[in-house]
Design a protein around this motif. Structure first.
Motif, PDB file in Angstrom:
ATOM      1  N   MET A   1      35.222  40.570  31.123  1.00 24.32           N
ATOM      2  CA  MET A   1      36.129  40.564  32.242  1.00 24.32           C
ATOM      3  C   MET A   1      36.694  41.966  32.479  1.00 24.32           C
ATOM      4  SD  MET A   1      35.935  37.555  33.489  1.00 24.32           S
ATOM      5  CE  MET A   1      37.099  37.901  34.774  1.00 24.32           C
ATOM      6  N   LEU A   2      36.894  42.687  31.408  1.00 27.44           N
ATOM      7  CA  LEU A   2      37.396  44.052  31.554  1.00 27.44           C
ATOM      8  C   LEU A   2      36.408  44.905  32.350  1.00 27.44           C
ATOM      9  CD1 LEU A   2      39.573  46.123  30.867  1.00 27.44           C
ATOM     10  CD2 LEU A   2      38.393  46.530  28.715  1.00 27.44           C
ATOM     11  N   LYS A   7      35.063  47.432  37.773  1.00 25.14           N
ATOM     12  CA  LYS A   7      34.151  47.591  38.906  1.00 25.14           C
ATOM     13  C   LYS A   7      34.845  47.276  40.232  1.00 25.14           C
ATOM     14  CE  LYS A   7      30.194  48.126  38.460  1.00 25.14           C
ATOM     15  NZ  LYS A   7      29.411  49.336  38.576  1.00 25.14           N
ATOM     16  N   ASN A   8      36.143  47.013  40.172  1.00 23.42           N
ATOM     17  CA  ASN A   8      36.952  46.715  41.359  1.00 23.42           C
ATOM     18  C   ASN A   8      36.439  45.505  42.141  1.00 23.42           C
ATOM     19  OD1 ASN A   8      38.844  48.786  40.962  1.00 23.42           O
ATOM     20  ND2 ASN A   8      37.424  50.266  41.840  1.00 23.42           N
ATOM     21  N   LEU A   9      36.019  44.474  41.409  1.00 22.89           N
ATOM     22  CA  LEU A   9      35.604  43.245  42.065  1.00 22.89           C
ATOM     23  C   LEU A   9      36.831  42.520  42.606  1.00 22.89           C
ATOM     24  CD1 LEU A   9      32.973  41.976  39.466  1.00 22.89           C
ATOM     25  CD2 LEU A   9      32.563  43.262  41.561  1.00 22.89           C
ATOM     26  N   THR A  13      36.394  36.826  42.938  1.00 25.92           N
ATOM     27  CA  THR A  13      35.194  36.975  42.120  1.00 25.92           C
ATOM     28  C   THR A  13      35.559  36.950  40.643  1.00 25.92           C
ATOM     29  OG1 THR A  13      34.049  38.218  43.842  1.00 25.92           O
ATOM     30  CG2 THR A  13      33.216  38.466  41.604  1.00 25.92           C
ATOM     31  N   LEU A  14      36.604  37.663  40.285  1.00 23.24           N
ATOM     32  CA  LEU A  14      37.053  37.679  38.888  1.00 23.24           C
ATOM     33  C   LEU A  14      37.453  36.275  38.429  1.00 23.24           C
ATOM     34  CD1 LEU A  14      39.172  40.956  38.836  1.00 23.24           C
ATOM     35  CD2 LEU A  14      36.922  40.593  37.807  1.00 23.24           C
ATOM     36  N   LEU A  21      33.002  31.536  32.521  1.00 22.28           N
ATOM     37  CA  LEU A  21      33.060  31.828  31.091  1.00 22.28           C
ATOM     38  C   LEU A  21      33.797  30.733  30.323  1.00 22.28           C
ATOM     39  CD1 LEU A  21      33.741  35.665  31.172  1.00 22.28           C
ATOM     40  CD2 LEU A  21      31.670  34.524  30.347  1.00 22.28           C
ATOM     41  N   LYS A  22      34.840  30.184  30.916  1.00 21.21           N
ATOM     42  CA  LYS A  22      35.574  29.102  30.268  1.00 21.21           C
ATOM     43  C   LYS A  22      34.707  27.857  30.124  1.00 21.21           C
ATOM     44  CE  LYS A  22      40.229  30.518  31.540  1.00 21.21           C
ATOM     45  NZ  LYS A  22      41.425  30.225  32.353  1.00 21.21           N
TER      46      LYS A  22
END
Length: 56
Positions: A1-2, A7-9, A13-14, A21-22
């Motif tokens: 995630m870092l 990447k300035n998403l 999106t994040l 991922l969860k």
């Protein structure tokens, strides 16, 4: 995630990546009793991909 953050998403999106991922973590815990990232093997990832494809 870092890395994704760097990447300035977009926040959306994040959030989507984090949710994915969860879900993967939940699958690993339920099916393989894995709670540490270092224990994940290629086969676990392949099983998860198959699971997701079958689930639709």
């Amino acid at each position: 995630m870092l890395y994704c953050s760097s990447k300035n998403l977009s926040k959306k999106t994040l959030a989507s990546y984090e949710q994915s991922l969860k879900l993967f973590l939940s699958y690993l815990q339920e099916h393989f009793k894995i709670i540490e990232a270092t224990k994940v093997q290629t086969a676990h990832i392949r099983h998860y991909i198959k699971f997701v494809k079958e689930r639709g």
